[in-house]
Design a protein around this motif. Structure first.
Motif, mmCIF file in Angstrom:
data_model
loop_
_atom_site.group_PDB
_atom_site.id
_atom_site.type_symbol
_atom_site.label_atom_id
_atom_site.label_comp_id
_atom_site.label_asym_id
_atom_site.label_seq_id
_atom_site.Cartn_x
_atom_site.Cartn_y
_atom_site.Cartn_z
ATOM 1 N N TYR A 95 49.089 25.473 31.694
ATOM 2 C CA TYR A 95 49.177 24.312 32.557
ATOM 3 C C TYR A 95 50.504 24.433 33.285
ATOM 4 C CZ TYR A 95 45.623 22.466 29.484
ATOM 5 O OH TYR A 95 44.505 21.868 28.709
ATOM 6 N N GLU A 96 50.497 23.259 33.939
ATOM 7 C CA GLU A 96 52.123 23.515 35.002
ATOM 8 C C GLU A 96 51.742 21.818 35.237
ATOM 9 O OE1 GLU A 96 55.034 24.510 37.450
ATOM 10 O OE2 GLU A 96 54.207 25.218 36.187
ATOM 11 N N ASN A 97 52.884 20.880 35.128
ATOM 12 C CA ASN A 97 53.151 20.271 35.117
ATOM 13 C C ASN A 97 51.425 19.010 35.248
ATOM 14 O OD1 ASN A 97 55.897 20.333 36.964
ATOM 15 N ND2 ASN A 97 53.906 20.366 38.497
ATOM 16 N N GLU A 98 51.400 19.283 33.267
ATOM 17 C CA GLU A 98 49.820 18.512 32.777
ATOM 18 C C GLU A 98 48.923 19.230 33.849
ATOM 19 O OE1 GLU A 98 51.282 14.963 32.891
ATOM 20 O OE2 GLU A 98 52.661 15.371 31.228
ATOM 21 N N ARG A 99 49.096 19.757 34.863
ATOM 22 C CA ARG A 99 47.375 20.420 35.174
ATOM 23 C C ARG A 99 46.962 21.699 34.891
ATOM 24 N NH1 ARG A 99 45.994 23.760 39.865
ATOM 25 N NH2 ARG A 99 48.601 23.853 40.030
ATOM 26 N N ALA A 100 45.808 22.298 33.384
ATOM 27 C CA ALA A 100 45.299 23.460 33.972
ATOM 28 C C ALA A 100 45.420 24.323 35.181
ATOM 29 C CB ALA A 100 44.165 22.918 33.077
ATOM 30 N N VAL A 101 45.760 25.265 34.946
ATOM 31 C CA VAL A 101 45.470 27.010 35.582
ATOM 32 C C VAL A 101 44.829 28.095 35.054
ATOM 33 C CG1 VAL A 101 46.792 27.850 37.467
ATOM 34 C CG2 VAL A 101 48.089 26.157 37.035
ATOM 35 N N ASN A 102 43.820 27.703 36.061
ATOM 36 C CA ASN A 102 43.006 29.668 35.419
ATOM 37 C C ASN A 102 43.233 30.462 36.102
ATOM 38 O OD1 ASN A 102 41.415 27.906 33.767
ATOM 39 N ND2 ASN A 102 40.234 27.086 35.167
ATOM 40 N N SER A 103 43.508 31.496 35.234
ATOM 41 C CA SER A 103 43.704 32.445 36.566
ATOM 42 C C SER A 103 43.307 33.675 35.049
ATOM 43 C CB SER A 103 45.294 32.919 36.698
ATOM 44 O OG SER A 103 46.543 33.891 36.911
ATOM 45 N N LYS A 104 43.198 35.234 36.375
ATOM 46 C CA LYS A 104 42.967 36.453 35.811
ATOM 47 C C LYS A 104 43.859 37.188 35.787
ATOM 48 C CE LYS A 104 37.945 35.031 35.910
ATOM 49 N NZ LYS A 104 36.818 35.938 36.476
ATOM 50 N N TYR A 105 44.145 38.364 35.327
ATOM 51 C CA TYR A 105 45.459 39.599 35.165
ATOM 52 C C TYR A 105 44.536 40.773 34.454
ATOM 53 C CZ TYR A 105 49.724 41.062 34.778
ATOM 54 O OH TYR A 105 50.727 42.184 34.665
ATOM 55 N N ARG A 106 44.137 41.842 35.774
ATOM 56 C CA ARG A 106 43.574 42.737 35.226
ATOM 57 C C ARG A 106 44.673 44.199 34.391
ATOM 58 N NH1 ARG A 106 41.224 44.376 39.373
ATOM 59 N NH2 ARG A 106 39.144 43.351 38.634
ATOM 60 N N PRO A 138 49.820 45.103 35.484
ATOM 61 C CA PRO A 138 48.424 44.864 36.384
ATOM 62 C C PRO A 138 48.105 46.466 36.659
ATOM 63 C CG PRO A 138 50.741 44.004 38.013
ATOM 64 C CD PRO A 138 51.380 44.032 36.379
ATOM 65 N N PHE A 139 46.993 46.006 36.633
ATOM 66 C CA PHE A 139 46.204 46.937 37.233
ATOM 67 C C PHE A 139 45.577 47.097 38.390
ATOM 68 C CE2 PHE A 139 42.108 49.868 37.400
ATOM 69 C CZ PHE A 139 42.475 50.676 37.417
ATOM 70 N N GLU A 140 46.015 47.907 39.513
ATOM 71 C CA GLU A 140 44.602 47.876 41.079
ATOM 72 C C GLU A 140 44.335 49.070 40.641
ATOM 73 O OE1 GLU A 140 47.334 46.521 43.806
ATOM 74 O OE2 GLU A 140 48.031 44.742 43.046
ATOM 75 N N PHE A 141 43.073 49.068 41.423
ATOM 76 C CA PHE A 141 42.023 50.006 41.905
ATOM 77 C C PHE A 141 42.934 51.354 42.914
ATOM 78 C CE2 PHE A 141 38.722 47.909 39.329
ATOM 79 C CZ PHE A 141 38.128 49.468 38.614
#
Length: 268
Positions: A95-106, A138-141
């Motif tokens: 949550y950022e300023n009471e707003r849900a933030v979705n993210s991905k991490y490889r 993080p992993f990058e190809f």
């Protein structure tokens, strides 16, 4: 030198190429295949890279604010293996300023996350809308690494292609602008072609001709096998001689002369 170039059909160009099939096949295969491979790898890895946001790990790690996040999905790419480890994409929400933030991490950390599951609370760092999971890089190809093999193919293929195109251009220039002279046959040596197809089958003809009263030797490869029956050592054959460099010459191919209507006379 002819001011107007002689007409040359595509079949004539193709017959020139067929004289040196090995170098042309090697050149085209080892050049075009890597280019195709690079395009495919770029498309594949670009699509994989778009699944997760690009992150400056060092910057976010140094300046990021610590937050709590919750895992919403864990997806392991079992069809991809890097040094015996499968990449895993972790989806999470914070949550950022009471707003849900979705993210991905490889990541490429199977052991560290083997007991992780959906719903687990994890620690992240967030900076200017970018986030990382603490303790996991993080992993990058490694696209550059995968592109090394195509580059090696190119290094093999390009010299063959240059060699073939050099001879093609040289012969086309003589066909278009060469001055017709007479060459006296010194020797004729049959040349074998490729197995099964016999592409490249021909005759290497050595001949001599005069330049300003001086005799000059020439060599030309022809795929017209009839010359072995029609001509003998000492016979004369029409040749093209470059007016820019009198040392450059080639046989006038009888069949191509007829096809292209060059109107060059051949002795019976």
């Amino acid at each position: 030198m002819n001011s107007i170039p002689r007409r040359i059909k595509f079949s004539t160009i193709f017959n020139i190429i067929k004289k040196r099939p090995k170098s042309m096949l090697f050149g085209f295969f080892f050049t075009l295949f890597p280019i195709f491979l690079v395009i495919m790898l770029t498309i594949v890895f670009s699509s994989k890279g778009n699944e997760t946001p690009s992150i400056d790990y060092e910057l976010v790690s140094a300046k990021g604010e610590e937050k709590k996040a919750q895992i919403t999905n864990i997806e392991t790419e079992y069809n991809t293996t890097i040094n015996g480890v499968h990449p895993t994409t972790i989806s999470y929400t914070y949550y950022e300023n009471e707003r849900a933030v979705n993210s991905k991490y490889r990541v490429l950390e199977e052991r560290k996350i083997e007991d992780w599951e959906i719903g687990r609370e994890i620690e992240i760092k967030e900076f200017e809308g970018k986030s990382i999971i603490k303790g996991l890089e993080p992993f990058e190809f490694p696209l550059a690494l995968f592109l090394l093999s195509p580059v090696l193919f190119l290094l093999i293929g390009i010299p063959f292609l240059i060699y073939s195109l050099f001879h093609l251009r040289k012969e086309l220039e003589l066909y278009k602008f060469g001055e017709v002279k007479q060459g006296q046959i010194v020797s004729m040596i049959p040349k074998s072609g490729l197995p099964i197809s016999n592409i490249g089958l021909g005759v290497i003809v050595h001949y001599e001709y005069e330049i300003n009263g001086r005799k000059t030797m020439g060599e030309s490869l022809t795929n017209d096998l009839s010359i072995l029956n029609d001509k003998r050592k000492g016979d004369f054959v029409p040749i093209f001689v470059s007016t820019d460099n009198l040392e450059k010459s080639c046989l006038v191919p009888k069949l191509e002369s007829l096809r292209n209507d060059w109107k060059i006379e051949f002795e019976d």
